[in-house]
Design an enzyme around this catalytic site. Structure first.
Site, short mmCIF file in Angstrom:
data_model
loop_
_atom_site.label_atom_id
_atom_site.label_comp_id
_atom_site.label_asym_id
_atom_site.label_seq_id
_atom_site.Cartn_x
_atom_site.Cartn_y
_atom_site.Cartn_z
N ARG A 168 173.98 83.08 -32.95
CA ARG A 168 174.73 83.25 -31.97
C ARG A 168 175.24 81.94 -31.35
NH1 ARG A 168 172.91 88.79 -28.96
NH2 ARG A 168 173.94 90.37 -30.46
N LYS A 209 169.55 86.46 -34.01
CA LYS A 209 170.00 87.71 -33.39
C LYS A 209 170.89 88.31 -34.39
CE LYS A 209 168.13 88.04 -29.42
NZ LYS A 209 167.27 89.22 -29.07
N SER A 246 159.62 89.12 -26.19
CA SER A 246 160.21 90.29 -26.82
C SER A 246 160.04 91.54 -26.43
CB SER A 246 160.43 90.04 -28.30
OG SER A 246 160.74 91.25 -29.05
N LYS A 295 172.05 100.85 -24.07
CA LYS A 295 171.44 100.78 -25.10
C LYS A 295 169.84 100.80 -25.37
CE LYS A 295 172.25 97.26 -28.41
NZ LYS A 295 171.25 96.85 -29.12
N SER A 296 169.26 99.79 -24.70
CA SER A 296 167.95 99.81 -24.38
C SER A 296 167.09 101.04 -24.12
CB SER A 296 167.32 98.66 -23.84
OG SER A 296 167.92 97.29 -24.29
N ARG A 354 166.66 89.44 -40.43
CA ARG A 354 165.98 89.53 -39.49
C ARG A 354 164.40 89.51 -39.45
NH1 ARG A 354 169.02 92.33 -34.61
NH2 ARG A 354 167.79 90.82 -33.42
N ASP A 370 171.05 88.45 -23.90
CA ASP A 370 172.18 89.04 -24.60
C ASP A 370 173.47 88.56 -23.96
OD1 ASP A 370 170.68 90.55 -26.53
OD2 ASP A 370 170.41 92.42 -25.20
N ARG A 395 164.68 104.14 -26.33
CA ARG A 395 163.39 104.50 -25.71
C ARG A 395 163.32 105.90 -25.41
NH1 ARG A 395 164.62 98.96 -25.17
NH2 ARG A 395 162.69 97.46 -25.04
C1 S3P Z 1 166.02 94.85 -26.58
C2 S3P Z 1 165.37 93.44 -26.47
C3 S3P Z 1 166.10 92.01 -26.83
C4 S3P Z 1 167.53 92.14 -26.78
C5 S3P Z 1 168.08 93.34 -27.64
C6 S3P Z 1 167.47 94.64 -27.06
C7 S3P Z 1 165.28 95.68 -26.05
O1 S3P Z 1 165.71 91.49 -28.10
O2 S3P Z 1 168.00 90.90 -27.42
O3 S3P Z 1 169.34 93.63 -27.54
O4 S3P Z 1 166.23 96.90 -26.05
O5 S3P Z 1 164.13 95.85 -26.16
P1 S3P Z 1 164.25 90.83 -28.47
O6 S3P Z 1 163.09 92.01 -28.15
O7 S3P Z 1 164.46 90.27 -29.76
O8 S3P Z 1 164.44 89.76 -27.37
#
Ligand code: S3P
Length: 426
Positions: free
Chosen positions: A344, A340, A165, A21-22, A121, A313, A26
């Site tokens: 959580r 989150k 973050s 997903k991350s 959030r 996560d 991007r």
């Molecule tokens: C993510 C960063 C994390 C993570 C999220 C995905 C990312 O969040 O919890 O599921 O893709 O950069 P934070 O940047 O709030 O820590």
């Protein structure tokens, strides 16, 4: 949607998971401001990454999707157009926070918001650096979505992140692409570095010295042919399920093993888990490989400091493993878990208690003693994908059927989760 899960037999087999997903977010965002076409294979099937594509389309990017392959026609650094209506980030914190870095530099005003959970959030964390760079942003109660972002010519900054973050880091690095000169970020703890890697692949200049990351502004980014590794955070649920169910042995193929993400495997091994990396290779600067897990008793452990940031996560599913381990699990320094998709810490505590498990929580952590039996119960996802999947895994280790209310939340990152679980448990 409610799902009823019975106790599981052993999990067996090999699986390949949908894209990380991350990384998917991007790649898609960078593709939109690159020149030329980018093709992304094994794009995440989660609703969050579809939200990113929807926002990019509203900004004038041509997006075609065939199965898990996405083709984006990049608009170049100055080619995005003003959206006709509010950009909808859905449930996705990554979409709103990372895309805001790009929106802040546009010669138009845009509004970006999302669902009820996203609207709670905090966005101050991205507003502060973007405002320092010259953007003007209005938010509900000065910190919550929707955000009205008045794009401006941005100035480079050096910014020390107050919280670890990767989303905020990415936001600032993306904004830095539009500023003349060097934008530098200092992280309190190292977070996932998919952005730094992807930026280089697309042609940007990025220098990393420890926790100091610098991007050179105004690069010419070019479209690429990419393939996303399987999502290790999704794999975590199957690895955990295999560790819990006697007789299990599974292999997860071609999953992302980026060292800033793979702390999960190190931590499981510290807990005594029989988890092995079978092969490793490189793909577009990311490590990818096959991982094997089998049933095995676990010792337990403490998650704190750098570990907490690296496992953020995976903590809900680790909590489940902790309850059945010998020494239990303690999680510290995890204030971020409170903000989150849901709180959580509260969600883990509530579901574990419903299963008859003793657990103690405090503002930035919790502890679950070991050697506890998980009892069948009615559980709740609290609208959070990772809570839905973590407690599906917990349900597999009970003696009777459990109901998970709101299990459809899994679609946010992993719509095929229940099907794949079924295929592994025969
Ligand atoms: C993510 C960063 C994390 C993570 C999220 C995905 C990312 O969040 O919890 O599921 O893709 O950069 P934070 O940047 O709030 O820590």
């Amino acid at each position: 949607m409610d799902v009823t899960i019975g106790p599981a037999g052993p999990l067996k087999g090999e699986v390949r998971l949908p894209g990380d997903k991350s990384i998917s977010h991007r790649y898609a965002m960078l593709a939109s401001i690159a020149r030329g076409v980018t093709t992304i294979r094994n794009y995440s099937t989660g609703a969050d990454c579809a939200s990113t594509l929807g926002c990019l389309e509203s900004l004038g990017v041509k997006v075609e999707r065939e199965g898990n392959t996405v083709r984006l026609e990049g608009r170049g650094r100055e080619g995005l157009s003003k959206p006709a209506s509010m950009l909808d980030a859905g449930n996705s914190g990554s979409t709103i926070r990372m895309l805001s870095g790009i929106l802040a530099a546009q010669p138009f005003t845009s509004v970006i918001g999302g669902d009820e959970s996203l609207s709670r959030r905090p966005m101050r964390r991205i507003m502060t650096p973007l405002e320092q760079m010259g953007a003007r942003i209005r938010a509900r109660d000065a910190q919550y979505p929707p955000l009205e972002i008045e794009g401006r010519p941005l100035q480079p900054i050096t910014y020390e992140l107050p919280v670890a973050s990767a989303q905020v880091k990415t936001c600032v690095l993306f904004a830095g692409l539009f500023a003349p000169g060097e934008t530098t970020l200092i992280e309190p703890l190292r977070t996932r570095d998919h952005t730094e890697i992807a930026l280089r692949e697309f042609g940007a200049e990025v220098a990393v010295q420890g926790k100091r990351i610098t991007v050179m502004g105004r690069p010419e980014l070019s479209g690429l042919d990419l393939e996303v590794p399987g999502d290790l955070s999704s794999a975590a649920f199957f690895l955990a399920a295999a560790l819990l169910a006697p007789g299990s042995r599974i292999v997860i193929e071609q999953v992302g093993l980026n060292p800033t993400r793979a702390a999960l495997l190190d931590f499981l091994r510290l807990m005594g888990a029989p988890v092995r990396i079978l092969s490793v290779g490189h793909r577009h600067g990311e490590l990818v490989g096959d991982v094997e897990a089998a049933y095995g008793p676990l010792r337990g452990g403490v998650v704190e400091g750098q570990w907490t940031a690296a496992l953020i996560d995976e903590i809900p599913v680790l909590a489940v493993l902790g309850a059945t381990s010998e020494q239990g699990l303690e999680v510290r320094d995890a204030r971020e878990l409170r903000i989150k998709e849901t709180d959580r810490i509260a969600a883990v505590e509530e579901n574990l208690k419903r299963m008859g498990v003793a657990v103690k929580s405090w503002q930035d952590g919790f502890s679950v003693p070991g050697r506890q039996r998980l009892r069948a119960a009615e559980l709740d996802s609290f609208g959070d994908h990772r809570i839905a999947m973590a407690f599906t895994v917990a349900a597999l280790a009970t003696e009777g059927p459990c109901t998970i209310r709101g299990a459809q939340a899994a679609r946010i990152s992993y719509p095929e989760f229940f099907d794949t679980l079924r295929s592994l448990s025969g």
